[in-house]
Enzyme design. Sequence first.
Site, PDB file in Angstrom:
ATOM      1  N   LYS A 122       0.828  -1.209   0.000  1.00 44.21           N
ATOM      2  CA  LYS A 122       0.000   0.000   0.000  1.00 44.21           C
ATOM      3  C   LYS A 122       0.870   1.270   0.000  1.00 44.21           C
ATOM      4  CE  LYS A 122      -2.922   3.218   1.451  1.00 44.21           C
ATOM      5  NZ  LYS A 122      -4.130   3.747   0.955  1.00 44.21           N
ATOM      6  N   ARG A 142       3.935   6.801  -6.778  1.00 47.26           N
ATOM      7  CA  ARG A 142       3.240   7.886  -7.472  1.00 47.26           C
ATOM      8  C   ARG A 142       3.837   9.235  -7.060  1.00 47.26           C
ATOM      9  NH1 ARG A 142      -0.457   8.506 -11.172  1.00 47.26           N
ATOM     10  NH2 ARG A 142      -2.044  10.125 -11.009  1.00 47.26           N
ATOM     11  N   GLY A 154      -1.446  16.916  -3.448  1.00 45.76           N
ATOM     12  CA  GLY A 154      -2.248  16.961  -2.228  1.00 45.76           C
ATOM     13  C   GLY A 154      -2.980  15.667  -1.976  1.00 45.76           C
ATOM     14  N   CYS A 184      -3.521  10.891   1.074  1.00 43.92           N
ATOM     15  CA  CYS A 184      -2.665   9.693   0.999  1.00 43.92           C
ATOM     16  C   CYS A 184      -1.230   9.984   0.574  1.00 43.92           C
ATOM     17  CB  CYS A 184      -3.281   8.705   0.030  1.00 43.92           C
ATOM     18  SG  CYS A 184      -4.917   8.250   0.578  1.00 43.92           S
ATOM     19  N   LYS A 206      -7.476  17.903  -6.059  1.00 48.34           N
ATOM     20  CA  LYS A 206      -7.392  17.541  -7.481  1.00 48.34           C
ATOM     21  C   LYS A 206      -8.727  17.794  -8.151  1.00 48.34           C
ATOM     22  CE  LYS A 206      -8.237  12.569  -7.200  1.00 48.34           C
ATOM     23  NZ  LYS A 206      -7.738  11.249  -7.561  1.00 48.34           N
TER      24      LYS A 206
END
Length: 459
Positions: free
Chosen positions: A221, A228, A272, A275, A338
């Site tokens: 995870k 990313r 932002g 996560c 986003k």
Amino acid sequence: MKRILYEDLETALKAREAKIAVLGQGYIGLPTSLLMARAGFTVYGFDVNRNLIDELSRGETRLKQEKGIAELLDDLKERNYFPTEDLSELYESDVVLIAVPTPKGRDGPNLSMVLSALESALKVVRRGGLIVIESTLPPGTFYDLIIPTVESSGLEVGKDIYLAYCPERALPGKLLQELVQNFRIIGVVDEKSGILAKTLYESFVEGGIEIVDPLTAEMVKLVENSYRDVNIAFANEVARMCEVLGVDVRKVRELANKHPRVNMLIPGIGVGGSCLTKDPWFLFWASQERGYRPNLIKRARELNAEMPFHYAGILDELVRQLRGGRSGVIAVLGSTYKGDVPDPRESPVEPFVKELVKRGHAVKVYDPLVRSSFGGEYVPDISEAVKDADSIAFVTDHTEFKMLDLRKLRKAVKKDGPVILFDGRLLFEPEEAEEAGFIYISVGRPYTILERSLVTIED
Ligand code: SAJ
């Protein structure tokens, strides 16, 4: 509490006749509850936030932008989905699923909500039942904290209680779709917990399921989100280099991406969301504590976090250059982290606005989905936001913004003199913006344009 036999629980899960309690009815808990209720289970959705439970009881959801959730809630509420803030309604649950946040503290993860939810789970789950944790766990937590907490209540994992870690990995904006279609990982220490958790998830997951040890599940995870973050940081680093080297990052990215093994992401004003801004730190801290310091992940996180300050600085400089040294009015379009997602958590727009305000500008913030303005003035529509603007900053990639007619936007600015359009998400073509009458500045483009083409407006 009456014990349920392993075989009976497996049969109940297969027949979708188990009673399931989900602790936390937020971004993950609610959609997961609804998917299990749709599969036929009786699901109690618990949350400590009374307002949230009241809304859900009235059939209202804060996730209405997420396709399908409002409809599912409407269909299943009071049928086999029951929102509640009363823990006693969860007694004798066959399964308890934990979906509460794991925030970042100053120097480490804050596991207080997960641990308090685990205490509640241990009070309401049947002996022989299954506890599943979906909340993010830093590597090592399942072995070092979760199992000891469960066993200190007198239950042996794999015998008196079954326990699994199944991190959620669905993308905000596509939650329901990804919860169903994504591949799931289940981390367990014993075979029976794995079989039970897999049977549960098979009731709504179509994307495949793999059972691994909990440490691997914890790593996967965090590695996904760090991957990313590092990749976006790379794009941002290229943008920063382009700015000083005098090249346009769009062209560089477009051509580099024609290479079969290159896939550069989109540079922007920052990264932002709840996560990507914390998961890399969880990985960093856990690894550093055990003797390896992952500097690449740390630097990527820092670089992404610096972006809003960098662009606030540039905009400040350019607006002052335009106005003979004085501060100005800046319209900030977008506040969510986003595009098309009504979530302002950890938005890079927050430090951007705060920095502009700190530097003395009047900042007007408009967002079509949320009212957050981070210390700027919230305005309810675009024309109001841009009316007196010296600069318009696009900082969120909402579809509504991409569709804007820039000529009309330019006309909506009533102030005399040049207007800077700052494109923090590469939404527009430079020529298009310049033809509409703006001075176009963007991420990844040299920003010395003012020195070349502007006459400073005197008082
Ligand atoms: N961003 C860029 N450039 C890009 C892509 C994104 O600057 O090319 C920015 C976005 O504007 C945003 C931030 O990055 O501010 C993060 O957005 P995102 O869409 O990449 O991801 P999240 O945070 O919404 O969701 C992520 C997802 N993880 C991955 O894609 C590896 C999601 O699958 C996870 O479930 C989620 O984190 C989570 O809950 O962990």
